[in-house]
Design a protein around this motif. Structure first.
Motif, mmCIF file in Angstrom:
data_model
loop_
_atom_site.group_PDB
_atom_site.id
_atom_site.type_symbol
_atom_site.label_atom_id
_atom_site.label_comp_id
_atom_site.label_asym_id
_atom_site.label_seq_id
_atom_site.Cartn_x
_atom_site.Cartn_y
_atom_site.Cartn_z
ATOM 1 N N ASP A 95 -7.220 1.134 4.377
ATOM 2 C CA ASP A 95 -5.730 0.517 3.739
ATOM 3 C C ASP A 95 -6.252 -0.952 4.412
ATOM 4 O O ASP A 95 -6.640 -0.930 5.406
ATOM 5 C CB ASP A 95 -4.683 1.199 4.398
ATOM 6 C CG ASP A 95 -3.442 0.779 3.910
ATOM 7 O OD1 ASP A 95 -3.081 1.632 2.842
ATOM 8 O OD2 ASP A 95 -3.128 -0.469 3.623
ATOM 9 N N TRP B 155 0.709 4.667 -8.379
ATOM 10 C CA TRP B 155 1.160 3.508 -9.311
ATOM 11 C C TRP B 155 0.090 2.735 -9.989
ATOM 12 O O TRP B 155 0.146 2.285 -11.148
ATOM 13 C CB TRP B 155 1.941 2.675 -8.580
ATOM 14 C CG TRP B 155 3.323 2.897 -8.309
ATOM 15 C CD1 TRP B 155 3.761 4.382 -8.570
ATOM 16 C CD2 TRP B 155 4.582 2.399 -7.986
ATOM 17 N NE1 TRP B 155 5.065 4.368 -8.222
ATOM 18 C CE2 TRP B 155 5.774 3.246 -7.715
ATOM 19 C CE3 TRP B 155 4.720 1.217 -7.438
ATOM 20 C CZ2 TRP B 155 6.913 3.051 -7.406
ATOM 21 C CZ3 TRP B 155 5.977 0.739 -6.882
ATOM 22 C CH2 TRP B 155 7.093 1.811 -6.943
ATOM 23 N N ILE C 50 8.577 9.417 -4.697
ATOM 24 C CA ILE C 50 7.311 9.673 -3.923
ATOM 25 C C ILE C 50 6.528 11.029 -4.444
ATOM 26 O O ILE C 50 5.501 11.184 -4.544
ATOM 27 C CB ILE C 50 7.541 9.977 -2.519
ATOM 28 C CG1 ILE C 50 8.141 8.590 -1.919
ATOM 29 C CG2 ILE C 50 6.608 10.481 -1.725
ATOM 30 C CD1 ILE C 50 8.759 8.662 -0.558
HETATM 31 C C1 FAD Z 1 11.706 -0.770 -2.677
HETATM 32 C C2 FAD Z 1 11.157 0.608 -3.077
HETATM 33 C C3 FAD Z 1 11.916 1.776 -2.641
HETATM 34 C C4 FAD Z 1 11.372 3.197 -2.871
HETATM 35 N N1 FAD Z 1 12.268 4.012 -2.315
HETATM 36 C C5 FAD Z 1 11.875 5.188 -2.679
HETATM 37 C C6 FAD Z 1 12.741 6.291 -2.331
HETATM 38 O O1 FAD Z 1 13.966 6.005 -1.433
HETATM 39 N N2 FAD Z 1 12.433 7.599 -2.673
HETATM 40 C C7 FAD Z 1 11.317 8.010 -3.241
HETATM 41 O O2 FAD Z 1 10.843 9.217 -3.704
HETATM 42 N N3 FAD Z 1 10.332 7.030 -3.941
HETATM 43 C C8 FAD Z 1 10.827 5.714 -3.583
HETATM 44 N N4 FAD Z 1 9.884 4.640 -4.008
HETATM 45 C C9 FAD Z 1 8.966 5.037 -5.007
HETATM 46 C C10 FAD Z 1 7.720 5.379 -3.739
HETATM 47 O O3 FAD Z 1 7.478 4.323 -2.766
HETATM 48 C C11 FAD Z 1 6.415 5.119 -4.809
HETATM 49 O O4 FAD Z 1 6.552 6.326 -5.795
HETATM 50 C C12 FAD Z 1 5.025 5.286 -4.172
HETATM 51 O O5 FAD Z 1 5.075 4.780 -2.850
HETATM 52 C C13 FAD Z 1 3.938 5.085 -4.920
HETATM 53 O O6 FAD Z 1 2.622 5.532 -4.010
HETATM 54 P P1 FAD Z 1 1.164 4.672 -4.296
HETATM 55 O O7 FAD Z 1 0.478 5.277 -3.262
HETATM 56 O O8 FAD Z 1 0.914 4.830 -5.681
HETATM 57 O O9 FAD Z 1 1.402 3.156 -3.836
HETATM 58 P P2 FAD Z 1 1.912 2.644 -2.442
HETATM 59 O O10 FAD Z 1 3.006 3.287 -1.703
HETATM 60 O O11 FAD Z 1 2.199 0.994 -2.802
HETATM 61 O O12 FAD Z 1 0.429 2.654 -1.709
HETATM 62 C C14 FAD Z 1 -0.447 1.746 -1.860
HETATM 63 C C15 FAD Z 1 -1.304 1.405 -0.621
HETATM 64 O O13 FAD Z 1 -2.503 0.881 -0.945
HETATM 65 C C16 FAD Z 1 -2.801 -0.366 0.251
HETATM 66 N N5 FAD Z 1 -3.574 -1.413 -0.543
HETATM 67 C C17 FAD Z 1 -3.224 -2.073 -1.436
HETATM 68 N N6 FAD Z 1 -4.420 -3.005 -1.784
HETATM 69 C C18 FAD Z 1 -5.348 -2.716 -1.153
HETATM 70 C C19 FAD Z 1 -6.900 -3.100 -1.020
HETATM 71 N N7 FAD Z 1 -7.363 -3.998 -1.588
HETATM 72 N N8 FAD Z 1 -7.432 -2.422 -0.045
HETATM 73 C C20 FAD Z 1 -7.027 -1.551 1.049
HETATM 74 N N9 FAD Z 1 -5.728 -0.960 0.553
HETATM 75 C C21 FAD Z 1 -4.831 -1.467 -0.334
HETATM 76 C C22 FAD Z 1 -1.342 -0.624 0.473
HETATM 77 O O14 FAD Z 1 -1.464 -1.472 1.568
HETATM 78 C C23 FAD Z 1 -0.630 0.509 0.255
HETATM 79 O O15 FAD Z 1 -0.641 1.171 1.604
HETATM 80 C C24 FAD Z 1 10.305 3.405 -3.810
HETATM 81 C C25 FAD Z 1 9.644 2.202 -4.273
HETATM 82 C C26 FAD Z 1 10.043 0.785 -3.905
HETATM 83 C C27 FAD Z 1 9.080 -0.254 -4.510
#
Ligand code: FAD
Length: 461
Positions: free
Chosen positions: A37, A366, A375
């Protein structure tokens, strides 16, 4: 030959952890997972997006911590793909890669004045109040009286609620200290939530909306007219609307039945309106909007269409919350329109190369499907990706460890002088933050500077 399959997961948000968990669930496969990360801290938007007053939701990190306890798991925080490690490195050291980097950019409104000082994305504000190191130095002028949040999804509601809550309420959360200090001085009186469609089409969930009934120091207002549905909408409500939509309408009716009682702030829900211009001399001073009407489309859906009716309001702060968007990753294909990496069931697809499927590169979360879902949605999404990956390994008769060079990735990171953070380091930081927070009756006090995190951990370990 090494009999372990070595998989690199890039991104430690929910999708990355669910993918790792699913890899470890495979009884007939011996798998090691290295997770990278760009931040020292894991958990993606669970730490940096989920609202600080929604602590229960954050307890999902206990599940991720159990996954990280697997002896075949390693975490490399503070390692950015595209800066510290590259696709070629991963192809040399791992059998397969899963990119789960989320959608960190935001969508713009595309209207004049959007770049004026005082006009921000919700992404920026959310990351700021949650202590994301990249956003800690951002400034928001909370000395103004009128803020507009454009959008009617859960993130828009989070932003409006954080602006509307009292500092004493926020002081019980893990909101970043600097944000609490600024919000304590806030002079905001009016917080508008603006949706281009009607209440029936709003994307927020009833649980989020209900919280507006309980704000101690803010009156919440909905124009009564907005809840007088036309015949078409009424029919949709009675026949096609989901239970969540029906609940939303009930809650909005409860809100509109209340009279303003002179509280310090007002949150105003404005449906069927779209901003068309933001204006001001050197900073935001005014927002111009048009009223919309809903027009039935050929497919039966109702879409907003601008009318001649205009609204102008004084504004000091504007937050656009109309969706997140992915960013391209070096050496990976990217679909600009959807902001995702093209894929088939999680397997990366080279659209510029005759839609050839890459056998060793996969996506989850995402960046795979776009910024939608809660989540938990990322679990089934990551499971699909992992199954697709393992099926491909079998079908292509690939062998474990074939691409694994000696020495280990650790040497590569050390040679490049990357100061990486292990999961044990994170557990020390976690303990440090929670101990400091609990002394103040808070869940944790967050460290928000990478340098500070590294310094504290190097002292402790
Ligand atoms: C403001 C907000 C509030 C939310 N609240 C809720 C809620 O209350 N309840 C709920 O169920 N869902 C909520 N969600 C939705 C939920 O957070 C998402 O569905 C989920 O986090 C998506 O997961 P992900 O792993 O795809 O992305 P992310 O959670 O964005 O994780 C991506 C990770 O990749 C890392 N990364 C990015 N680029 C690089 C790179 N080049 N090299 C290494 N690492 C990298 C980032 O640092 C991050 O740690 C919310 C979303 C947002 C935007």
């Amino acid at each position: 030959m090494n009999s372990f399959w070595k998989i690199a997961v890039i991104g430690s948000g929910p999708a990355g952890f669910y993918a790792a968990g699913e890899l470890f669930r495979q009884k007939s496969w011996e798998i090691k997972v290295d997770m990278f990360d760009r931040l020292p801290t894991p958990f993606g938007l669970v730490r940096g997006g989920v609202a600080p007053d929604h602590q229960k939701i954050k307890s999902v990190t206990k599940i991720y911590t159990r996954i990280a306890e697997n002896e075949n798991f390693r975490f490399f925080g503070n390692v950015e793909f595209g800066r510290d490690i590259f696709q070629a490195d991963l192809l040399e050291h791992y059998d397969g890669m899963i990119y789960s980097v989320g959608s960190p950019a935001d969508r713009s409104l595309g209207i004049p004045g959007e770049d004026l000082s005082g006009s921000h994305s919700a992404t920026e504000f959310v990351a700021w109040y949650n202590g994301h190191p990249d956003f800690r130095d951002h400034k928001f002028d909370l000395s103004v009286k009128h803020a507009f949040v454009i959008g009617m999804g859960n993130v828009a509601l989070d932003v409006a609620r954080i602006l509307a809550k009292t500092a004493d309420e926020l002081a019980k959360t893990d909101i970043a200290d600097y944000a609490l200090k600024e919000l304590r001085k806030s002079q905001l009186e009016n917080i508008w939530l603006v949706g281009r469609r009607g209440p029936l089409q709003a994307a927020f969930s009833p649980a989020e909306l209900r919280e507006f009934l309980e704000l101690p120091d803010a009156d919440v207002l909905v124009e009564a007219d907005a809840l007088e549905l036309d015949a078409e909408s009424q029919q949709i409500l009675e026949t096609l609307a989901s239970n969540d939509t029906k609940k939303n309408i009930e809650i909005l009716k409860q809100i509109s039945a209340r009279d303003a009682s002179g509280k310090k702030r007002r949150v105003r829900f404005l449906f069927l309106a779209s901003p068309v211009e933001i204006s001001g001399n050197d900073k935001v001073e005014k927002i111009s909007m048009v009223r919309n009407q809903l027009v039935k489309q050929e497919d039966g859906s109702l879409r907003p269409q601008a009318t001649e009716n205009k609204i102008e309001e004084e504004a000091g702060l504007i937050f656009r919350s109309i969706g997140y968007h992915g960013k391209p990753l070096t050496d990976l294909p990217f679909d600009k329109k959807s902001g995702t990496i093209p894929n088939e069931c999680g397997q990366v697809k080279d659209t510029e190369n005759g839609n050839v499927l890459r056998n060793r590169e996969y996506v989850a979360g995402w960046i795979k499907r776009g910024p939608n879902g809660v989540i938990g949605t990322n679990k089934q999404d990551a499971v699909e990706t992992v199954h697709r990956m393992l099926e491909t390994f079998l079908n292509e008769k690939m062998e474990a460890g074939k691409n694994d060079v000696n020495p280990d990735i650790v040497s590569l990171l050390e040679n490049r002088k990357v100061d990486f953070f292990s999961f044990a380091d994170w557990l020390l930081l976690d303990a440090h933050e929670t101990e400091a927070g609990q002394k103040l009756g808070r869940p944790r006090t967050k460290l928000t500077s990478v340098a500070e995190m590294l310094e504290i951990i190097r002292k402790k370990s």
